[in-house]
Design a protein around this motif. Structure first.
Motif, PDB file in Angstrom:
ATOM      1  N   ILE A 136     -10.412  25.662 138.621  1.00  0.00           N
ATOM      2  CA  ILE A 136      -9.573  26.856 138.719  1.00  0.00           C
ATOM      3  C   ILE A 136      -8.227  26.616 138.044  1.00  0.00           C
ATOM      4  CG2 ILE A 136      -8.286  28.329 140.315  1.00  0.00           C
ATOM      5  CD1 ILE A 136     -10.632  28.009 142.287  1.00  0.00           C
ATOM      6  N   ALA A 137      -7.598  25.466 138.338  1.00  0.00           N
ATOM      7  CA  ALA A 137      -6.287  25.164 137.760  1.00  0.00           C
ATOM      8  C   ALA A 137      -6.357  25.076 136.241  1.00  0.00           C
ATOM      9  CB  ALA A 137      -5.753  23.860 138.344  1.00  0.00           C
ATOM     10  N   THR A 138      -7.418  24.475 135.725  1.00  0.00           N
ATOM     11  CA  THR A 138      -7.578  24.341 134.271  1.00  0.00           C
ATOM     12  C   THR A 138      -7.815  25.689 133.615  1.00  0.00           C
ATOM     13  OG1 THR A 138      -8.502  22.114 134.521  1.00  0.00           O
ATOM     14  CG2 THR A 138      -8.936  23.254 132.436  1.00  0.00           C
ATOM     15  N   SER A 139      -8.574  26.532 134.275  1.00  0.00           N
ATOM     16  CA  SER A 139      -8.988  27.796 133.663  1.00  0.00           C
ATOM     17  C   SER A 139      -7.924  28.885 133.773  1.00  0.00           C
ATOM     18  CB  SER A 139     -10.291  28.287 134.294  1.00  0.00           C
ATOM     19  OG  SER A 139     -10.134  28.452 135.694  1.00  0.00           O
ATOM     20  N   VAL A 140      -7.441  29.163 134.986  1.00  0.00           N
ATOM     21  CA  VAL A 140      -6.523  30.290 135.187  1.00  0.00           C
ATOM     22  C   VAL A 140      -5.195  29.896 135.829  1.00  0.00           C
ATOM     23  CG1 VAL A 140      -8.405  31.957 135.303  1.00  0.00           C
ATOM     24  CG2 VAL A 140      -7.582  30.897 137.419  1.00  0.00           C
ATOM     25  N   GLY A 141      -4.985  28.610 136.078  1.00  0.00           N
ATOM     26  CA  GLY A 141      -3.724  28.162 136.651  1.00  0.00           C
ATOM     27  C   GLY A 141      -3.803  27.980 138.163  1.00  0.00           C
ATOM     28  N   HIS A 142      -2.667  27.721 138.760  1.00  0.00           N
ATOM     29  CA  HIS A 142      -2.606  27.481 140.208  1.00  0.00           C
ATOM     30  C   HIS A 142      -2.553  28.824 140.940  1.00  0.00           C
ATOM     31  CE1 HIS A 142      -2.216  23.147 139.817  1.00  0.00           C
ATOM     32  NE2 HIS A 142      -1.408  23.377 138.799  1.00  0.00           N
ATOM     33  N   VAL A 143      -3.734  29.368 141.137  1.00  0.00           N
ATOM     34  CA  VAL A 143      -3.876  30.685 141.764  1.00  0.00           C
ATOM     35  C   VAL A 143      -4.325  30.516 143.211  1.00  0.00           C
ATOM     36  CG1 VAL A 143      -5.119  32.880 141.666  1.00  0.00           C
ATOM     37  CG2 VAL A 143      -4.487  31.716 139.555  1.00  0.00           C
ATOM     38  N   SER A 144      -3.786  31.315 144.083  1.00  0.00           N
ATOM     39  CA  SER A 144      -4.227  31.347 145.481  1.00  0.00           C
ATOM     40  C   SER A 144      -4.335  32.803 145.918  1.00  0.00           C
ATOM     41  CB  SER A 144      -3.243  30.591 146.378  1.00  0.00           C
ATOM     42  OG  SER A 144      -2.054  31.345 146.556  1.00  0.00           O
TER      43      SER A 144
END
Length: 222
Positions: free
Chosen positions: A126-134
């Motif tokens: 997730i972090a690699t693809s779209v960033g630190h999203v929550s």
């Protein structure tokens, strides 16, 4: 650089002048090849192409122009350049391999349980693809330092939608394969997953639209 004009000969003359100027400046230009193809896949080979007709359809008419990681067609629709797209597909698999190969071939014993390892992989993807999203910040997330940030100007069209959905699908395939591989590895019983009482967001391992390439590019873009 892209040269666009109504007369093929004029475009070719200007491009030849540019090509000579590059060489005189002791720079090495990409080889310039005339468009002579028998199969459409040959169109994508190389970076510098001779003059060709850009349009929707017709004999010796080509619908796409490739430039800096993007393809754009005669309508102005954007999609991710094929090599960039394929490279990221490979990277998804590479991230999983880097996590598991030390256990599978290196003789290392996992310090944590399979669920913790799998959750770690999901977080990395997730972090690699779209960033630190929550679930707290998925709306209007800038996607800083992620692959998606390089393609934030994509418009929603048939081609870009298909590419992003394919990336989402392949990411889930990578996770499913990893889960199967972990079942064959003797893991520890130690867990790093937070309990529901301490951190509700960590308890629910959810990978829906807020974490997806498609969602972050089209549904929740600023």
């Amino acid at each position: 650089m892209i040269l666009i004009g109504e007369n093929k000969d004029d475009v070719k003359t200007i491009f030849d002048c540019y090509y000579k100027a590059i060489s005189k400046s002791h720079l090495i230009p990409h080889p310039n090849k005339d468009i002579k193809i028998t199969k459409m896949k040959e169109f994508w080979e190389g970076k510098t192409r001779g003059p060709y007709e850009w349009g929707e359809k017709g004999h010796d008419v080509y619908p796409w122009i490739t430039f800096v990681g993007f393809d754009f067609n005669w309508k102005g629709n954007l999609r991710i350049r094929r090599p960039s797209f394929q490279k990221h597909i490979v990277k998804q698999t590479k991230i999983a391999n880097e996590l598991l190969l030390p256990y599978e071939r290196g003789g290392m014993k996992p310090r944590y349980c399979a669920a913790t390892i799998l959750n770690s992989l999901k977080s990395r993807l997730i972090a690699t693809s779209v960033g630190h999203v929550s679930l707290r910040n998925f709306r209007d997330n800038p996607n800083i330092r992620s692959w998606m940030s390089a393609f934030s100007i994509l418009d929603k069209n048939h081609w870009s939608s298909q590419q992003l959905r394919e990336l989402d699908k392949h990411r889930m395939v990578v996770i499913a394969r990893t889960k199967k591989r972990l079942s064959k590895i003797e893991c520890s019983s130690l867990s790093k997953l937070a309990s529901y009482d301490n951190d509700p967001d960590s308890f629910f391992i959810y990978m829906g639209c807020p974490y997806s390439y498609y969602g972050q590019c089209f549904n929740y873009k600023k």
